[in-house]
Every structure is written in structure tokens, then in C-alpha cells.
Design a protein around this motif. Structure first.
Motif, mmCIF file in Angstrom:
data_model
loop_
_atom_site.group_PDB
_atom_site.id
_atom_site.type_symbol
_atom_site.label_atom_id
_atom_site.label_comp_id
_atom_site.label_asym_id
_atom_site.label_seq_id
_atom_site.Cartn_x
_atom_site.Cartn_y
_atom_site.Cartn_z
ATOM 1 N N LEU A 1 1.087 4.311 -3.210
ATOM 2 C CA LEU A 1 0.965 5.803 -2.768
ATOM 3 C C LEU A 1 2.155 6.625 -3.481
ATOM 4 O O LEU A 1 2.338 7.278 -3.806
ATOM 5 C CB LEU A 1 0.579 5.670 -1.243
ATOM 6 N N THR A 2 3.734 5.832 -3.284
ATOM 7 C CA THR A 2 4.745 6.326 -3.392
ATOM 8 C C THR A 2 4.642 6.319 -5.124
ATOM 9 O O THR A 2 5.022 7.615 -5.916
ATOM 10 C CB THR A 2 5.678 5.427 -2.874
ATOM 11 N N THR B 1 2.866 12.177 -10.633
ATOM 12 C CA THR B 1 2.008 13.030 -10.221
ATOM 13 C C THR B 1 3.183 14.334 -10.348
ATOM 14 O O THR B 1 3.850 14.519 -10.171
ATOM 15 C CB THR B 1 1.292 13.436 -8.890
ATOM 16 N N PHE C 1 -3.814 11.493 -7.890
ATOM 17 C CA PHE C 1 -3.596 10.366 -5.984
ATOM 18 C C PHE C 1 -5.662 11.219 -6.513
ATOM 19 O O PHE C 1 -6.567 11.421 -6.064
ATOM 20 C CB PHE C 1 -2.957 12.170 -5.485
ATOM 21 N N LEU D 1 -7.397 9.216 -7.974
ATOM 22 C CA LEU D 1 -7.505 8.120 -7.282
ATOM 23 C C LEU D 1 -8.471 8.265 -6.025
ATOM 24 O O LEU D 1 -8.887 7.044 -6.243
ATOM 25 C CB LEU D 1 -5.941 7.241 -6.499
ATOM 26 N N SER D 2 -8.930 9.545 -5.489
ATOM 27 C CA SER D 2 -9.994 10.125 -5.358
ATOM 28 C C SER D 2 -11.210 9.822 -5.903
ATOM 29 O O SER D 2 -12.031 9.312 -5.443
ATOM 30 C CB SER D 2 -9.692 11.692 -4.910
ATOM 31 N N ALA E 1 2.251 6.724 -6.732
ATOM 32 C CA ALA E 1 1.350 8.068 -7.531
ATOM 33 C C ALA E 1 1.724 9.211 -7.135
ATOM 34 O O ALA E 1 1.315 9.880 -7.973
ATOM 35 C CB ALA E 1 -0.160 7.659 -6.429
ATOM 36 N N GLY E 2 2.439 9.616 -6.008
ATOM 37 C CA GLY E 2 3.279 11.088 -5.931
ATOM 38 C C GLY E 2 4.613 10.848 -7.559
ATOM 39 O O GLY E 2 4.366 11.513 -7.801
ATOM 40 N N ALA F 1 0.272 -1.052 0.044
ATOM 41 C CA ALA F 1 -0.128 -0.048 0.383
ATOM 42 C C ALA F 1 0.976 1.842 0.073
ATOM 43 O O ALA F 1 0.942 2.298 -1.078
ATOM 44 C CB ALA F 1 -0.888 -0.031 1.424
ATOM 45 N N VAL F 2 1.863 0.985 0.560
ATOM 46 C CA VAL F 2 3.065 2.155 0.743
ATOM 47 C C VAL F 2 3.506 2.461 -0.857
ATOM 48 O O VAL F 2 3.797 3.752 -0.972
ATOM 49 C CB VAL F 2 4.099 2.179 2.014
#
Length: 297
Positions: free
Chosen positions: A67-68, A74, A81, A84-85, A70-71, A63-64
Motif C-alpha cells: 500500500l505504501t 499515485t 489505488f 487496485l480497486s 501504491a501511495g 501488505a503495508v
């Protein structure tokens, strides 16, 4: 507990309860009451999720890593992000809780990741497509308040994907196309040329796309055209119109479809005279009416 989650012994539950208590207490001295409320709620729900699902450490690391990734993806031209939302329905739910449907006002939906401020101004009846591929579409309507009175001078920001399923910011040439701003007249009316909306996939070459594939979900958005309406004394409205009969209305990847926003786009055969005498050189085109109702602040 689910059928696959083992029962938690009392001693272990007490250990977990104590950690939640300590984390919640760490925000006791937060000076901003709203921030304190938000952080304590976040802790409660996050820990409840962990305690229900009971992820392994390897799963939590995945999961981390997600998110990494995705960052890293971006940028100022792509917001993974926000995407994702959107695909989790969080963007749409935030819209729902902040824009209650009332008084016959036009319903709101998601902004999406492709809005650009300060789009080029076009006059009433102007063309926002700027040569982008697609079938021409005539869009017209009025902007009124909930009492039915026209709202003159309302600013409309409009934007959409082209027939290839791409927004201008997804190209590398820096050209602005399929987006514009215009203002309503004294009668509250507006009209412009755009393109007949077509379905397209949300960007799915990154971690969010991998999530959709892994969970068996389609990346397609239902065909739509974006609107943002602003006027002094009125609540800002962000909304879409969707094409009646589109096959993705019930499976829109970001859950943005509302029945009140579905409109018939009437197809016009080649050779049908176009508004304003526009020469379409024998091409087919479509037309749609969208009357916008704004709520007062």
C-alpha cells in the motif's frame, strides 16, 4: 477454518473476540451515524479476514509495504489505488450496488483512472481522435429516457486509448487526444469520430502490476470506449461499449464487461464512403451504434 489453518484454542479465541469488542466500542460516540456504521462494519470484516487467514507479521508488513508503494506511485496523472480497486472488482461491485439495472436503462460500468474533466468540445460529427494513431471509427446513436423520449442537450463525455494502448495523459507532451465532450441535438441524437477500440494493458509497472503477475492474471482490458452521460433531471451514467468478438471480453482485468454493452463494430473496407463526406485517403474504418437510455432521478 481452512485445511491449512490450525484450530484456534478457546482461550485464544476469547482474546481475539475481546479485541474486536473493544475496537468496535471505540466508535460508539461517533457523531455521524453513517460513519459509525461504516467504521464498525470495516472493523468486523477486517478482523474476520485477519482471523481467518492468520497472516504472519512479515506478511502483514508486506501488505503495508504494498500500500505504501501504491501511495508513492499515485499522482494527479496516475491513480494506483483506483487501479487496485479496479482489479479486485471493488470498483465494479460499487457500481453494481449503486446502479441497479432496471427499466431498460443502459447499464453502468467503471469510470477508470483516465477520465479528465473539461475535455475539448466537438460538434456533432466532429473528430475526437485529434491525430492519435488508430483506425477511424464512426460512433452514433441517441440518448433517450426509459419512456423512449429523446433527451436533447445531454452532455456526453467520451474518451478512449489510442492504437498503442495509451491514453493521452500517459504521454508527456500534454496533448489532449481521444477525448472530447459533445451534446445531443433536439432529437436526442449524437455522432462523432473516434478510433476503433483495441485491447490494452492496465498500467502494470507498479505494485498492482506485480500483484497481477504474481497471481497469474492478465493485465489486459477488453477493447472499449468510455461514455459519461449527464442531463438535467437524469441520473448520471458512466459506461463503456465493448467490441463484439474481442478475445478479452471474458477476462477483462477490471471486470467491467457487461453483455448488454457489447456492440458489433462493423468494419468498412478502404474506399467505402464515410459519413459527412470525410476523406479517409483510402483507409479502412469502422462504425458502431450505441443508443443510451437514462433513468430519471
Amino acid at each position: 477454518m481452512t485445511a491449512t489453518t490450525p484450530a484456534v484454542p478457546d482461550q485464544q479465541r476469547q482474546v481475539e473476540d475481546e479485541l474486536v469488542r473493544r475496537v468496535l466500542a471505540s466508535f460508539d460516540d461517533t457523531p455521524d451515524p453513517r460513519l459509525k456504521e461504516v467504521m464498525r462494519a470495516l472493523v468486523r470484516y477486517l478482523h474476520a479476514f485477519i482471523r481467518e487467514v492468520r497472516p504472519t507479521e512479515a506478511e502483514w508488513q508486506r501488505a503495508v509495504d504494498f500500500l505504501t508503494a501504491a501511495g508513492h506511485l499515485t499522482t494527479d496523472r496516475r491513480q494506483e489505488f483506483v487501479l487496485l480497486s479496479d482489479v479486485l472488482g471493488a470498483s465494479m461491485q460499487t457500481i453494481n450496488v449503486n446502479h441497479e439495472a432496471a427499466d431498460g436503462a443502459t447499464e453502468a460500468t467503471v469510470l477508470g483512472p483516465f477520465f479528465v474533466a473539461d475535455s475539448p468540445e466537438i460538434p456533432r460529427g466532429g473528430d475526437m481522435a485529434a491525430g492519435a494513431p488508430g483506425e477511424p471509427c464512426w460512433i452514433e446513436g441517441t440518448v433517450t429516457d426509459t419512456a423512449g423520449d429523446p433527451v436533447p442537450g445531454a452532455r456526453l463525455d467520451v474518451w478512449e486509448a489510442d492504437a498503442d494502448g495509451l491514453y493521452d495523459v500517459q504521454y508527456d507532451d500534454g496533448k489532449l487526444a481521444c477525448r472530447a465532450r459533445l451534446h445531443t441535438g433536439d432529437d436526442g441524437g449524437y455522432a462523432f469520430w473516434g478510433l476503433t477500440p483495441t485491447p490494452y494493458p492496465v498500467p502494470h509497472d507498479g505494485p498492482v502490476g506485480a500483484l497481477l503477475r504474481t497471481t497469474g492474471r492478465s493485465p489486459l482490458r477488453a477493447s472499449h470506449l468510455h461514455f459519461m452521460a449527464t442531463a438535467p433531471g437524469m441520473r448520471t451514467l458512466v459506461t463503456h461499449i465493448f467490441v463484439a468478438g474481442d478475445g478479452a471480453l471474458d477476462s477483462d482485468a477490471v471486470f467491467g464487461v457487461k453483455e448488454s454493452l457489447v456492440r458489433p463494430f462493423e468494419r468498412q473496407p478502404a474506399g467505402t464512403p464515410a459519413p459527412g463526406g470525410r476523406d479517409l485517403s483510402g483507409r479502412s474504418w469502422s462504425r458502431v451504434r450505441f443508443d443510451i437510455v437514462l433513468r430519471r432521478q
